[in-house]
Write an enzyme that holds these catalytic residues in place. Structure first.
Site, PDB file in Angstrom:
ATOM      1  N   SER A  63      15.203 -18.678  62.871  1.00  0.00           N
ATOM      2  CA  SER A  63      14.226 -17.413  62.806  1.00  0.00           C
ATOM      3  C   SER A  63      13.887 -16.940  61.193  1.00  0.00           C
ATOM      4  O   SER A  63      14.552 -17.748  60.483  1.00  0.00           O
ATOM      5  CB  SER A  63      14.179 -16.126  63.229  1.00  0.00           C
ATOM      6  OG  SER A  63      13.840 -15.022  62.393  1.00  0.00           O
ATOM      7  N   GLY A  64      12.964 -18.090  60.724  1.00  0.00           N
ATOM      8  CA  GLY A  64      12.798 -17.598  58.817  1.00  0.00           C
ATOM      9  C   GLY A  64      12.646 -19.196  58.814  1.00  0.00           C
ATOM     10  O   GLY A  64      12.772 -19.577  57.480  1.00  0.00           O
ATOM     11  N   THR A  96       6.003 -20.605  61.829  1.00  0.00           N
ATOM     12  CA  THR A  96       4.933 -19.706  61.911  1.00  0.00           C
ATOM     13  C   THR A  96       3.942 -20.419  60.880  1.00  0.00           C
ATOM     14  O   THR A  96       2.930 -20.870  60.527  1.00  0.00           O
ATOM     15  CB  THR A  96       4.294 -17.863  61.299  1.00  0.00           C
ATOM     16  OG1 THR A  96       5.839 -17.839  62.524  1.00  0.00           O
ATOM     17  CG2 THR A  96       3.844 -17.712  61.760  1.00  0.00           C
ATOM     18  N   ASN A 114      13.781 -12.333  57.717  1.00  0.00           N
ATOM     19  CA  ASN A 114      12.319 -13.838  57.299  1.00  0.00           C
ATOM     20  C   ASN A 114      11.724 -12.524  57.576  1.00  0.00           C
ATOM     21  O   ASN A 114      11.627 -11.295  58.177  1.00  0.00           O
ATOM     22  CB  ASN A 114      11.611 -14.179  58.908  1.00  0.00           C
ATOM     23  CG  ASN A 114      10.432 -14.703  58.044  1.00  0.00           C
ATOM     24  OD1 ASN A 114       9.714 -14.807  57.906  1.00  0.00           O
ATOM     25  ND2 ASN A 114      10.038 -15.284  59.928  1.00  0.00           N
ATOM     26  N   SER A 163       8.783 -11.841  60.535  1.00  0.00           N
ATOM     27  CA  SER A 163       9.385 -12.787  61.468  1.00  0.00           C
ATOM     28  C   SER A 163       8.426 -12.673  62.437  1.00  0.00           C
ATOM     29  O   SER A 163       7.454 -11.035  62.817  1.00  0.00           O
ATOM     30  CB  SER A 163      10.460 -11.922  62.066  1.00  0.00           C
ATOM     31  OG  SER A 163      11.508 -12.625  63.014  1.00  0.00           O
ATOM     32  N   SER A 164       8.136 -13.444  63.251  1.00  0.00           N
ATOM     33  CA  SER A 164       7.173 -13.154  64.818  1.00  0.00           C
ATOM     34  C   SER A 164       8.077 -12.227  65.820  1.00  0.00           C
ATOM     35  O   SER A 164       9.839 -13.177  66.065  1.00  0.00           O
ATOM     36  CB  SER A 164       6.917 -14.540  65.279  1.00  0.00           C
ATOM     37  OG  SER A 164       6.276 -15.396  64.241  1.00  0.00           O
ATOM     38  N   GLY A 176      11.929 -17.629  66.783  1.00  0.00           N
ATOM     39  CA  GLY A 176      12.911 -18.220  66.310  1.00  0.00           C
ATOM     40  C   GLY A 176      14.432 -18.108  67.167  1.00  0.00           C
ATOM     41  O   GLY A 176      14.713 -17.298  67.162  1.00  0.00           O
ATOM     42  N   GLU A 194      17.737 -16.224  67.028  1.00  0.00           N
ATOM     43  CA  GLU A 194      18.310 -15.175  66.006  1.00  0.00           C
ATOM     44  C   GLU A 194      19.830 -14.762  66.146  1.00  0.00           C
ATOM     45  O   GLU A 194      19.627 -14.724  67.604  1.00  0.00           O
ATOM     46  CB  GLU A 194      17.218 -14.133  65.613  1.00  0.00           C
ATOM     47  CG  GLU A 194      16.506 -13.488  66.833  1.00  0.00           C
ATOM     48  CD  GLU A 194      15.348 -13.085  66.308  1.00  0.00           C
ATOM     49  OE1 GLU A 194      15.035 -12.919  64.952  1.00  0.00           O
ATOM     50  OE2 GLU A 194      15.462 -11.575  67.012  1.00  0.00           O
TER      51      GLU A 194
HETATM   52  N1  LIG Z   1       5.708 -24.478  54.336  1.00  0.00           N
HETATM   53  C1  LIG Z   1       5.994 -22.908  53.257  1.00  0.00           C
HETATM   54  N2  LIG Z   1       6.428 -23.338  52.181  1.00  0.00           N
HETATM   55  C2  LIG Z   1       5.824 -22.291  51.571  1.00  0.00           C
HETATM   56  N3  LIG Z   1       6.707 -21.789  52.101  1.00  0.00           N
HETATM   57  C3  LIG Z   1       7.072 -21.273  53.701  1.00  0.00           C
HETATM   58  C4  LIG Z   1       6.695 -22.266  54.239  1.00  0.00           C
HETATM   59  N4  LIG Z   1       8.066 -22.199  55.515  1.00  0.00           N
HETATM   60  C5  LIG Z   1       8.007 -21.004  55.406  1.00  0.00           C
HETATM   61  N5  LIG Z   1       7.980 -20.332  54.367  1.00  0.00           N
HETATM   62  C6  LIG Z   1       8.352 -19.883  53.750  1.00  0.00           C
HETATM   63  O1  LIG Z   1       9.768 -18.945  54.617  1.00  0.00           O
HETATM   64  C7  LIG Z   1       8.977 -17.370  54.862  1.00  0.00           C
HETATM   65  C8  LIG Z   1       9.549 -17.924  56.953  1.00  0.00           C
HETATM   66  O2  LIG Z   1       9.112 -18.564  57.527  1.00  0.00           O
HETATM   67  P1  LIG Z   1       8.051 -18.178  58.984  1.00  0.00           P
HETATM   68  O3  LIG Z   1       7.891 -17.211  59.137  1.00  0.00           O
HETATM   69  O4  LIG Z   1       7.220 -19.252  59.214  1.00  0.00           O
HETATM   70  O5  LIG Z   1       9.538 -18.757  59.384  1.00  0.00           O
HETATM   71  P2  LIG Z   1       9.010 -18.602  60.859  1.00  0.00           P
HETATM   72  O6  LIG Z   1      10.376 -19.694  61.471  1.00  0.00           O
HETATM   73  O7  LIG Z   1       7.847 -18.257  61.867  1.00  0.00           O
HETATM   74  O8  LIG Z   1      10.142 -17.430  61.636  1.00  0.00           O
HETATM   75  P3  LIG Z   1      10.931 -17.192  62.636  1.00  0.00           P
HETATM   76  O9  LIG Z   1      11.002 -17.175  63.808  1.00  0.00           O
HETATM   77  O10 LIG Z   1      10.964 -15.160  62.286  1.00  0.00           O
HETATM   78  O11 LIG Z   1       8.976 -16.131  63.084  1.00  0.00           O
HETATM   79  C9  LIG Z   1       7.188 -17.693  55.159  1.00  0.00           C
HETATM   80  O12 LIG Z   1       7.475 -16.204  54.820  1.00  0.00           O
HETATM   81  C10 LIG Z   1       7.440 -18.042  53.433  1.00  0.00           C
HETATM   82  O13 LIG Z   1       7.541 -17.306  52.746  1.00  0.00           O
HETATM   83 MG   LIG Z   2       7.629 -17.081  63.372  1.00  0.00          MG
END
Ligand SMILES: Nc1ncnc2c1ncn2[C@@H]1O[C@H](COP(=O)(O)OP(=O)(O)OP(=O)(O)O)[C@@H](O)[C@H]1O
Ligand SMILES: [Mg+2]
Length: 1074
Positions: free
Chosen positions: A126-127, A131, A176, A179-180, A403, A405
């Site tokens: 997660s994070g 996404t 996050n 977070s999804s 992800g 967690e």
């Molecule tokens: N390529 C990137 N460039 C800039 N910031 C990023 C990038 N990837 C992730 N982030 C930052 O990290 C945060 C978390 O990313 P994201 O929501 O994609 O995580 P996730 O893997 O989908 O988590 P979860 O499993 O909780 O959904 C985003 O809100 C953003 O602020």
């Molecule tokens: Mg996500």
């Protein structure tokens, strides 16, 4: 080659080269771009070092072959611009620095060239940035795929489905901010030209419990806060909401309704816009927000205990709003929220809730409403993304799921989420590590096995039938009697005892026991240990919603609610599947979907726990470092510690480990980047070798052997398996692919030329055929026209002939047209041949018989017209002349032979000018007024001697003058008459009355102007009867009593002589002989 690209290939290559030069700077080459090239590829430290080095330069992407490792930068890097997209479009994977766009582009191109389906598995905890990565991929396809104005709508909807789903399905967690809280698998559909034409989303298990409860530091789903913060005043008023999250129990349990890094207000606007673009009707949007507001109102429904400790709702404000927003009568709501229906002996009895129970039922309702609305939302989005065109599509699937967690307290949701991650890891292992190695073995390729951890054992622990945790949980849920979370734990302990990945307080050794509560169980996941608290497992797994409250909700006037709570539930009265089992089945379904497609991987890593960006060497940080050194005598350790806040080695190492990246690298390194069945390989590349093109007669393996020999593959670059060729390095394949690309162009040009020729010929044939057809038609038409014309002509001629034959008959059918024609033709001809002058008597056209009468009339009319014209044209003088001529005509016309000759000779006023008359004579006769004078020849009465004399007419008399002497004066009163012959001579005999012999007798004269002179004489004497035309001879008086004769006769010659009989003989030549 990208299909339908508007830019020319050269133009793009040129630009890419320029951009590559710019972007391939030293910075981009920090560390190693592809771990496969790492010398110490078995060293985890070297692996982490490389990641760190690149991360510190903001280079977040690194490859392991075709797998992309991405480290969350936690800041905007400016590497996702349109320009970047253009750079990565259509360029070979390894030619540019690693990038998510490169992977997306490669997937796309492979899909196009091989026309098969693919998916991109994005994993990480997660994070870690899953996404975000999935959004970048979508953004790349939206920006780079060929599109039409028609497809732009699809593209926009695909892109905008994200903010909507994130608003309803994402939340701030401790890990996050976005977070999804649901799993998402999205298919993007492409047509054969590579245009994105549609999509479909599958959602997996939304974490509904969040609607009613949030851990400390976490929030409910974004949409609630967005509505409260961003919703227009009027909307909030209509929904009965206040702009203060603190007023809503469901929003404040995590005590962090406001988060500085989340802008709910602007996110609200984005969602609003997206909803309209995804074609949500106004009514849909209204009902959707009515539901969101209802959930908030539900959370605030206050329960009190009545005297009997049963739940009672006192305040009706919330109920009022609920009733209004959902369109359910308040009393029904009140009853549904405080009672449940129990079936007792075929009777239904209402049983009141305790306060706790009522709260439970209310929360269950809130969760159910939100959860089902979320499913409705996904369906609605799918409707707008659906592609109705049934032609074959290829798809690229994007899997972005919650992800792995671990929280301080982990519940049923974390259990499901982590189980899901186990399954995906299993899939990854299956598709990469396991199957890859098995394949080498099967194909008889020399291979030293790479050991890896297979997490199947954990998956089995969770999902195995009858023995897995889910089975035990379901059993407890369905078991009659007093099943609780703790009885479930006991059961687990009984069944799982001794399992290396399962431990509880009871099963643990002394040391571990200290870290476990009595109600906990711990799983050793592939990604680490997670301790779950069993509290709530049964409830959440049951996801119970009382039947009577369901019935109450079914009364709703809200169309979304009506849709979400249909009158007949699909599962009917049968007990519905538990949440865990449903989730297990949906994951099995997902695995099936994914297994049927070609996989690509993005592995996301989190650099630290505190969501901090990289690049430590800012001036501030240096200061911090220096001060740490100076004042606290910080050791190297503290320095490392300082940096580890940003790139946490331990944390990254942990992720690298559980994601199996090292194993993957080893397999990649030892293995082969590419393999294909001989047949497939040969089919694709056979054009590159003259021996195999266009047909290879031998076995495919031999063909491939011949082909690669021709291409110059080195022995260590490939291996020939039993059924497949294995190519070690991507570059070998790329070189082959490039050669194929060039060759393809040549072939395409050749095919194109042939095809053009073929089309040209076809077109020519077509045109020729068309020309012949047109010609035939034209000729036919002409012939038909000609035939008609002839038929018509025959008819006309026949009619003409018939008319001609009957022309003298009375007008009838047979001749009327002919006669009309004759009439018309005569009149037309006549019009063109009319006499031009009044004197033209001969020109008049002879009329056809039927026009006789008309012709006479017309002739008369025309003559009259000519006369009229003529008359109008003559002068008074001429008129007088003509009148005199008319008189002449009266006198002589038809009487005297030579008269016609005189007609054309104009008359003069006089023939002798006054100068030629002797003055003496003039003096004598002038008083009388000379009217006319003319020279004459006078024949003596006796002897007929000719003498030249002047004959002068005055008002009173005629004088015969010889020079100055008047020889004879004849008073008009004594003039008896004048005789002329009827022949062509010019003789005139004036008969004079003589009373005595002294008087001279008649005058025999010859005058060249006979007609003129006689006419003048008649005018002067005013006596038109004077002149007498006689035949033969004229008797005249020589003197009274003595007569003489003048004889006239026609002859061939004019002669005057005295005949033997004493008569004067005048022989005149006829007018004809002259
Ligand atoms: N390529 C990137 N460039 C800039 N910031 C990023 C990038 N990837 C992730 N982030 C930052 O990290 C945060 C978390 O990313 P994201 O929501 O994609 O995580 P996730 O893997 O989908 O988590 P979860 O499993 O909780 O959904 C985003 O809100 C953003 O602020
Ligand atoms: Mg996500």
């Amino acid at each position: 080659m990208y299909p339908m690209h508007t830019k020319s290939l050269e133009e793009r290559c040129q630009r890419i080269l320029q951009d590559m030069e710019g972007s391939l700077t030293a910075r981009d080459r920090v560390g190693i771009q592809d771990f496969v090239l790492l010398d110490t590829y078995t060293s985890e430290t070297a692996f982490i070092d490389n990641l760190r080095k690149r991360f510190n330069e903001n280079l977040i992407y690194t490859y392991i072959g075709t797998l992309l490792v991405s480290v969350n930068p936690y800041k905007e890097l400016g590497i996702y611009t349109k320009k970047q997209m253009d750079i990565y479009m259509g360029v070979n994977f390894f030619e540019l620095p690693p990038h998510i766009f490169a992977l997306a582009d490669n997937v796309y191109r492979t899909m196009i060239s091989e026309t098969n389906n693919h998916f991109i598995l994005i994993s990480g905890e997660s994070g870690a940035g899953k996404t975000e990565a999935s959004k970048k991929v979508l953004q790349f396809y939206a920006g780079s795929c060929p599109s039409t104005s028609l497809l732009e709508g699809v593209r926009d909807r695909l892109l905008l489905s994200n903010p909507v789903l994130e608003a309803f399905g994402n939340a701030k967690t401790l890990k996050n901010y976005n977070s999804s809280r649901f799993g998402k698998y999205m298919d993007i559909q492409f047509d054969h030209q590579g245009a994105a034409v549609g999509g479909h989303i599958l959602s997996y298990l939304l974490e509904k419990s969040r609607v009613v409860h949030q851990n400390h530091g976490e929030r409910n789903f974004h949409i609630f806060y967005q509505l409260i913060e961003g919703g227009e005043d009027e909307l909030l008023r209509w929904l009965g909401l206040e702009r203060n999250c603190q007023n809503y129990r469901y929003l404040i349990q995590g005590e962090c309704a406001k988060v500085s890094s989340i802008n709910d207000k602007s996110d609200w606007k984005t969602v609003q816009k997206a909803l309209t673009i995804i074609e949500f009707s106004e009514k849909d949007i209204e009902h959707l927000f009515a539901i969101i507001a209802s959930v908030l109102h539900l959370g605030n429904v206050p329960f009190e205990a009545n005297a009997m400790s049963y739940a009672r709702i006192n305040s009706s404000a919330e109920i009022h709003w609920l009733s209004k927003l959902l369109g359910i009568p308040s009393n029904m709501l009140l009853e549904g929220l405080t009672h449940r229906k129990i079936e007792a002996y075929a009777e239904e009895v209402l049983s009141p809730f305790t306060v706790e129970h009522a709260k439970y039922a209310r929360n269950a309702l809130a969760k159910a409403i939100y959860g089902r609305t979320f499913s409705w939302l996904v369906n609605k989005i799918n409707e707008s993304l659906v592609n109705k065109d049934s032609t074959r599509k290829t798809v690229i699937g994007l899997l972005d799921i919650y992800g792995f967690e671990v929280f301080d307290v982990n519940s049923f949701e974390q259990f499901c989420i982590n189980y899901c991650n186990e399954k995906l890891q299993q899939l990854f292992i299956e598709l990469t590590l396991k199957s890859e190695q098995e394949e080498y073995e099967m194909e008889g390729i020399e291979w030293e096995a790479v050991p890896y951890f297979n997490n199947k054992i954990i998956c089995d622990l969770v999902e195995e039938k009858h023995r897995g945790i889910i089975s035990v949980l379901d059993e407890e849920c369905l078991r009659p009697g007093e099943a609780t979370d703790f009885t479930f734990l006991e059961k687990l302990e009984g069944k799982m005892s001794g399992h290396p990945h399962f431990v509880t307080h009871k099963l643990a050794d002394q040391k571990t026991r200290k870290t476990l509560e009595r109600g906990d169980f711990r799983l050793l996941h592939y990604a680490g240990e997670v301790t779950y608290s069993v509290v709530g497992f049964l409830d959440k797994n049951n996801d119970l919603l009382y039947r009577n409250i369901k019935e109450v909700v079914r009364q709703s006037k809200n169309t979304i609610i009506q849709h979400c709570f249909p009158a007949i539930e699909p599962d009917g009265k049968k007990r519905p599947e538990t949440v865990a089992t449903q989730f297990k089945s949906s994951l099995a379904g997902l695995t099936e979907i994914l297994m049927s497609k070609e996989p690509w991987y993005v592995r996301c890593l989190k650099p630290n726990h505190c969501k901090q960006p990289g690049k430590p060497f800012t001036s501030h940080l240096w200061l911090a470092v220096l001060s740490a050194e100076c004042f606290t005598r910080a050791s190297d350790l503290s320095l490392t510690h300082l940096f580890s806040g940003l790139f946490d080695d331990v944390m990254v190492r942990h992720q690298v480990k559980y994601l199996g990246l090292m194993e993957h690298l080893r397999v990649r390194r030892a293995g082969f980047a590419y393999r294909r069945r001989y047949k497939v390989f040969l089919k694709r590349y056979k054009a590159l070798c003259p021996d195999t093109w266009p047909h290879w007669k031998g076995t495919p393996a031999e063909g491939v052997q011949r082909l690669i020999k021709h291409l110059g593959y080195k022995p260590d670059e490939y291996k020939m398996g039993r059924t497949k060729i294995f190519i070690r390095h991507p570059r070998t394949l790329f070189a082959t692919e490039d050669a194929f690309e060039v060759c393809k162009h040549e072939l395409a040009t050749r095919i194109q030329a042939k095809y053009k020729g073929y089309r040209g010929r076809e077109e020519y044939q077509r045109q020729r055929e068309a020309a012949t057809k047109i010609e035939t038609c034209w000729r036919g038409l002409q012939a038909r026209k000609e035939r008609e014309r002839r038929a018509w002509a025959v008819k006309v001629i026949k009619k003409f002939i018939k008319g001609f034959m009957n022309r003298n008959q009375p007008v009838s059918m047979d001749n009327s047209e002919y006669l009309a024609f004759v009439r018309q033709s005569y009149l037309t001809r006549l019009k063109e041949n009319l006499p031009k002058s009044v004197f033209d008597k001969s020109t008049w056209l002879t009329p056809p018989p039927i026009m006789q009468e008309a012709s006479v009339h017309l002739h008369k009319l025309h003559t009259r017209l000519l006369v009229w014209k003529y008359v109008r044209g003559i002068t008074a003088q001429r008129k007088t002349q003509l009148q005199i001529k008319a008189l002449t005509s009266d006198l002589f016309k038809g009487k005297k032979e030579n008269y016609p000759l005189s007609v054309c000779q104009p008359f003069a006023d006089t023939r002798i000018s006054e100068q030629d008359i002797s003055i003496k004579v003039l003096q004598m006769i002038c008083p009388e007024g000379i009217k006319y004078s003319v020279p004459v020849i006078k024949y003596d009465r006796n002897g007929f001697q000719p003498r030249f004399r002047q004959l002068i007419f005055t008002q009173a008399a005629a004088y015969l003058v010889e020079d100055a002497k008047v020889k004879q004066r004849v008073n008009y009163s004594s003039l008896k008459g004048v005789s002329v012959s009827n022949l062509s001579d010019n003789f005139l005999i004036l008969h004079v009355a003589c009373e005595d012999t002294k008087q001279k007798g008649d005058l025999v004269l010859q005058c060249n102007y006979l007609f003129e002179a006689l006419t003048k004489m008649c005018v002067v004497t005013k006596n038109n009867n004077l002149v007498k035309v006689v035949q033969g001879s004229v008797r005249f008086d020589i003197q009274p009593g003595k007569e003489g004769f003048v004889d006239f006769k026609s002859s061939s010659e004019f002669m005057v002589y005295r005949a033997k009989n004493g008569h004067l003989m005048v022989e005149s030549a006829g007018t004809k002989s002259r």
